[in-house]
Design a protein around this motif. Structure first.
Motif, PDB file in Angstrom:
ATOM      1  N   LEU A   1     -54.542   2.950  -2.015  1.00 41.34           N
ATOM      2  CA  LEU A   1     -53.893   1.681  -1.677  1.00 41.34           C
ATOM      3  C   LEU A   1     -54.657   0.510  -2.283  1.00 41.34           C
ATOM      4  CD1 LEU A   1     -51.871  -0.016   0.128  1.00 41.34           C
ATOM      5  CD2 LEU A   1     -53.740  -0.076   1.787  1.00 41.34           C
ATOM      6  N   LEU A   2     -55.985   0.495  -2.113  1.00 41.29           N
ATOM      7  CA  LEU A   2     -56.797  -0.640  -2.563  1.00 41.29           C
ATOM      8  C   LEU A   2     -56.760  -0.790  -4.076  1.00 41.29           C
ATOM      9  CD1 LEU A   2     -59.857  -0.198  -0.183  1.00 41.29           C
ATOM     10  CD2 LEU A   2     -58.015  -1.876   0.008  1.00 41.29           C
ATOM     11  N   ALA A   3     -56.571   0.304  -4.783  1.00 41.77           N
ATOM     12  CA  ALA A   3     -56.497   0.239  -6.251  1.00 41.77           C
ATOM     13  C   ALA A   3     -55.294  -0.581  -6.705  1.00 41.77           C
ATOM     14  CB  ALA A   3     -56.427   1.649  -6.840  1.00 41.77           C
ATOM     15  N   GLN A   4     -54.293  -0.734  -5.822  1.00 44.86           N
ATOM     16  CA  GLN A   4     -53.082  -1.469  -6.177  1.00 44.86           C
ATOM     17  C   GLN A   4     -53.171  -2.959  -5.842  1.00 44.86           C
ATOM     18  OE1 GLN A   4     -49.791   0.469  -4.154  1.00 44.86           O
ATOM     19  NE2 GLN A   4     -50.648   2.502  -4.528  1.00 44.86           N
ATOM     20  N   LEU A   5     -54.260  -3.371  -5.156  1.00 48.19           N
ATOM     21  CA  LEU A   5     -54.343  -4.726  -4.617  1.00 48.19           C
ATOM     22  C   LEU A   5     -55.458  -5.535  -5.275  1.00 48.19           C
ATOM     23  CD1 LEU A   5     -54.047  -3.752  -0.834  1.00 48.19           C
ATOM     24  CD2 LEU A   5     -52.197  -4.442  -2.372  1.00 48.19           C
ATOM     25  N   GLU A   6     -55.311  -6.859  -5.205  1.00 42.69           N
ATOM     26  CA  GLU A   6     -56.377  -7.756  -5.648  1.00 42.69           C
ATOM     27  C   GLU A   6     -57.411  -7.875  -4.531  1.00 42.69           C
ATOM     28  OE1 GLU A   6     -56.765  -9.132  -8.639  1.00 42.69           O
ATOM     29  OE2 GLU A   6     -54.989  -8.000  -9.271  1.00 42.69           O
ATOM     30  N   LEU A   7     -58.682  -7.831  -4.905  1.00 42.25           N
ATOM     31  CA  LEU A   7     -59.765  -7.895  -3.922  1.00 42.25           C
ATOM     32  C   LEU A   7     -60.673  -9.075  -4.277  1.00 42.25           C
ATOM     33  CD1 LEU A   7     -60.553  -4.064  -3.832  1.00 42.25           C
ATOM     34  CD2 LEU A   7     -59.195  -5.363  -2.180  1.00 42.25           C
TER      35      LEU A   7
ATOM     36  N   ARG B   1     -56.709  -8.887   6.685  1.00 47.99           N
ATOM     37  CA  ARG B   1     -57.012  -9.905   5.684  1.00 47.99           C
ATOM     38  C   ARG B   1     -56.102  -9.777   4.461  1.00 47.99           C
ATOM     39  NH1 ARG B   1     -62.051 -12.533   6.106  1.00 47.99           N
ATOM     40  NH2 ARG B   1     -63.330 -11.807   7.864  1.00 47.99           N
ATOM     41  N   LEU B   2     -55.766  -8.546   4.130  1.00 47.76           N
ATOM     42  CA  LEU B   2     -54.888  -8.293   2.986  1.00 47.76           C
ATOM     43  C   LEU B   2     -53.414  -8.469   3.345  1.00 47.76           C
ATOM     44  CD1 LEU B   2     -56.718  -5.153   1.541  1.00 47.76           C
ATOM     45  CD2 LEU B   2     -56.796  -7.499   0.660  1.00 47.76           C
ATOM     46  N   GLU B   3     -53.168  -8.837   4.602  1.00 53.36           N
ATOM     47  CA  GLU B   3     -51.822  -9.123   5.109  1.00 53.36           C
ATOM     48  C   GLU B   3     -50.878  -7.942   4.919  1.00 53.36           C
ATOM     49  OE1 GLU B   3     -50.574 -12.777   3.305  1.00 53.36           O
ATOM     50  OE2 GLU B   3     -51.984 -13.964   4.482  1.00 53.36           O
ATOM     51  N   LEU B   4     -51.391  -6.772   5.219  1.00 55.32           N
ATOM     52  CA  LEU B   4     -50.584  -5.559   5.125  1.00 55.32           C
ATOM     53  C   LEU B   4     -49.715  -5.426   6.379  1.00 55.32           C
ATOM     54  CD1 LEU B   4     -50.795  -3.459   2.769  1.00 55.32           C
ATOM     55  CD2 LEU B   4     -51.825  -1.926   4.436  1.00 55.32           C
ATOM     56  N   ASN B   5     -48.478  -5.088   6.192  1.00 57.74           N
ATOM     57  CA  ASN B   5     -47.560  -4.889   7.310  1.00 57.74           C
ATOM     58  C   ASN B   5     -47.694  -3.450   7.807  1.00 57.74           C
ATOM     59  OD1 ASN B   5     -45.443  -4.833   9.131  1.00 57.74           O
ATOM     60  ND2 ASN B   5     -43.856  -4.822   7.568  1.00 57.74           N
ATOM     61  N   TYR B   6     -48.565  -3.245   8.789  1.00 58.91           N
ATOM     62  CA  TYR B   6     -48.860  -1.881   9.236  1.00 58.91           C
ATOM     63  C   TYR B   6     -48.835  -1.793  10.761  1.00 58.91           C
ATOM     64  CZ  TYR B   6     -53.576  -3.255  10.722  1.00 58.91           C
ATOM     65  OH  TYR B   6     -54.644  -3.835  11.374  1.00 58.91           O
ATOM     66  N   SER B   7     -48.708  -0.572  11.227  1.00 54.60           N
ATOM     67  CA  SER B   7     -48.810  -0.269  12.651  1.00 54.60           C
ATOM     68  C   SER B   7     -49.692   0.957  12.820  1.00 54.60           C
ATOM     69  CB  SER B   7     -47.426   0.014  13.244  1.00 54.60           C
ATOM     70  OG  SER B   7     -47.538   0.430  14.611  1.00 54.60           O
ATOM     71  N   LEU B   8     -50.395   1.004  13.930  1.00 55.08           N
ATOM     72  CA  LEU B   8     -51.042   2.235  14.361  1.00 55.08           C
ATOM     73  C   LEU B   8     -50.036   3.030  15.177  1.00 55.08           C
ATOM     74  CD1 LEU B   8     -54.471   0.769  15.582  1.00 55.08           C
ATOM     75  CD2 LEU B   8     -53.841   1.522  13.294  1.00 55.08           C
ATOM     76  N   ILE B   9     -50.342   4.286  15.414  1.00 58.03           N
ATOM     77  CA  ILE B   9     -49.545   5.099  16.341  1.00 58.03           C
ATOM     78  C   ILE B   9     -50.486   5.731  17.360  1.00 58.03           C
ATOM     79  CG2 ILE B   9     -47.733   5.593  14.654  1.00 58.03           C
ATOM     80  CD1 ILE B   9     -49.031   8.448  14.434  1.00 58.03           C
ATOM     81  N   ASP B  10     -49.920   6.237  18.421  1.00 61.73           N
ATOM     82  CA  ASP B  10     -50.704   7.035  19.373  1.00 61.73           C
ATOM     83  C   ASP B  10     -50.965   8.388  18.724  1.00 61.73           C
ATOM     84  OD1 ASP B  10     -51.008   5.329  21.640  1.00 61.73           O
ATOM     85  OD2 ASP B  10     -48.878   5.586  22.052  1.00 61.73           O
ATOM     86  N   GLU B  11     -51.863   8.399  17.751  1.00 57.46           N
ATOM     87  CA  GLU B  11     -52.068   9.606  16.958  1.00 57.46           C
ATOM     88  C   GLU B  11     -52.857  10.660  17.731  1.00 57.46           C
ATOM     89  OE1 GLU B  11     -55.784   9.267  14.101  1.00 57.46           O
ATOM     90  OE2 GLU B  11     -54.505   7.505  13.817  1.00 57.46           O
ATOM     91  N   VAL B  12     -52.601  11.898  17.373  1.00 55.91           N
ATOM     92  CA  VAL B  12     -53.413  13.025  17.827  1.00 55.91           C
ATOM     93  C   VAL B  12     -53.948  13.720  16.581  1.00 55.91           C
ATOM     94  CG1 VAL B  12     -52.242  13.364  20.031  1.00 55.91           C
ATOM     95  CG2 VAL B  12     -51.351  14.493  17.980  1.00 55.91           C
ATOM     96  N   CYS B  13     -54.843  14.655  16.762  1.00 52.03           N
ATOM     97  CA  CYS B  13     -55.422  15.373  15.628  1.00 52.03           C
ATOM     98  C   CYS B  13     -54.308  15.920  14.725  1.00 52.03           C
ATOM     99  CB  CYS B  13     -56.297  16.514  16.132  1.00 52.03           C
ATOM    100  SG  CYS B  13     -57.024  17.542  14.835  1.00 52.03           S
TER     101      CYS B  13
END
Length: 367
Positions: free
Chosen positions: A240-246, A163-175
């Protein structure tokens, strides 16, 4: 058991520095629910002093004293002698594990992580139906709890990032692997290597995480030095959210629980409250807040090794939430949310969310 020269060199002076004043006892979450002197920092230092003198072995007879600790650092924060209790406890656990006295709840954890890549030995990673291992400005790293125990909350957070239109990706993360050091075990180098390769391959300049402990691991552990060398920023969600309009607000009375890893360990108190100020005009602080905050009881391996006392610590925190009159308890840690939700009694009507999850739910309700 002979204490290693490394342990003596690094920690003997600090252990002997403990004056037995008892300031730690007044703030120890384990002592508060158990009234067992051996569980607070003063008791642990007394045990270790005897071990340094060769009068006591660090073995099964002191297992509960050394392993029953949330690593909340409230003792160190109030220690007039400046003793680094969490660091000493972790080192003592390493000494015990070295000679086969690791807590049985964590025996084989290194092998579990090497084989499965997560602390729960889950075979199937979550499918969030988002960009995965793709070029992006940000990488979102959920952590083990976010991926395998609070999946619905993580899905809501990802909806918020969309919704905030952030340009992000997940990764195949491990612990992230930080938990191993807490338990006194050897790090699994392949975990950090896998995460590093996948994060760097996206070209992202910022890693966002819903887990303050993962953030600490990325920021502090030598295995993740390449992130720091590349100048990659590591943020928890509230930063991150502190930098954005909500574009959403709530009429509910809201309070906030400072996670130990985010607060006392990282010193981050301002940004979560900045975010809450944007969305919740009816905000009330808990009696113990910021660097005085009570622990949720989940850290330091407590949830896995001593679930009864872990939940007792969480219920003590929830009692304070009830006394505040808040309807909603927010925090910045999936692990805190998980333990507090598990500890909540049926009669308690408190809603418990991560800050980002709550904002995501507000936006869903407004659409």
């Amino acid at each position: 058991m002979q204490l290693s020269s490394e342990f003596r060199e690094n920690f003997e002076e600090q252990i002997l520095q403990c004056s037995q004043c008892g300031f730690c006892q007044a703030v120890c979450p384990l002592f508060a629910v158990s009234l067992r002197p051996a569980f607070n920092a003063r008791g642990k230092m007394m045990v270790l002093k005897e071990a340094l003198r060769g009068k006591l072995a660090l073995d099964e007879q002191v297992l509960d004293s050394i392993f029953q600790c949330t690593a909340c650092a409230n003792c160190s924060h109030h220690c007039p002698s400046g003793v680094d209790v969490p660091g000493i406890v972790k080192a003592a656990r390493r000494e015990m594990s070295r000679t086969g006295s690791c807590h049985p709840a964590f025996t084989g954890l290194s092998q579990v992580l090497a084989q499965h890549g997560n602390i729960y030995a889950e075979e199937d990673p979550p499918e969030f139906q988002r960009l995965l291992n793709q070029p992006a400005e940000y990488v979102y790293f959920a952590g083990c709890v976010g991926n395998y125990r609070e999946e619905e909350a993580s899905e809501t957070v990802l909806d918020l990032l969309d919704r905030l239109e952030l340009n992000y990706s997940l990764i195949d993360e491990v612990c992230c692997g930080g938990v191993l050091e807490d338990m006194g075990l050897q790090a699994v180098a392949a975990l950090a290597q896998a995460n590093l390769e996948r994060i760097l391959a996206t070209g992202a300049r910022t890693v966002i995480t819903g887990c303050p402990y993962c953030a600490r691991t990325f920021l502090e552990r030598p295995e993740y030095q390449p992130l720091r060398d590349q100048g990659i920023q590591v943020l928890v969600l509230s930063q991150l959210l502190a930098q954005l309009e909500l574009p959403v607000t709530t009429d509910q009375r809201v309070t906030y629980h400072d996670p130990c890893d985010l607060g006392r360990h990282c010193g981050i108190y301002r940004e979560p409250r900045q975010v809450i100020a944007k969305i919740a005009p009816d905000f009330v602080e808990l009696a113990h807040n910021r660097d005085q905050a009570l622990c949720c009881g989940a850290g330091g391996g407590m949830r896995g090794a001593y679930p009864k006392n872990s939940l007792a610590v969480a219920r003590r925190r929830l009692e304070e939430v009830e006394q505040s009159g808040a309807e909603v308890l927010l925090t910045d840690c999936n692990s805190c949310v998980h333990n507090l939700r598990n500890a909540k009694l049926r009669k308690q009507k408190i809603q418990i969310y991560t800050l980002a999850e709550y904002i995501g739910r507000l936006l869903e309700g407004a659409s």
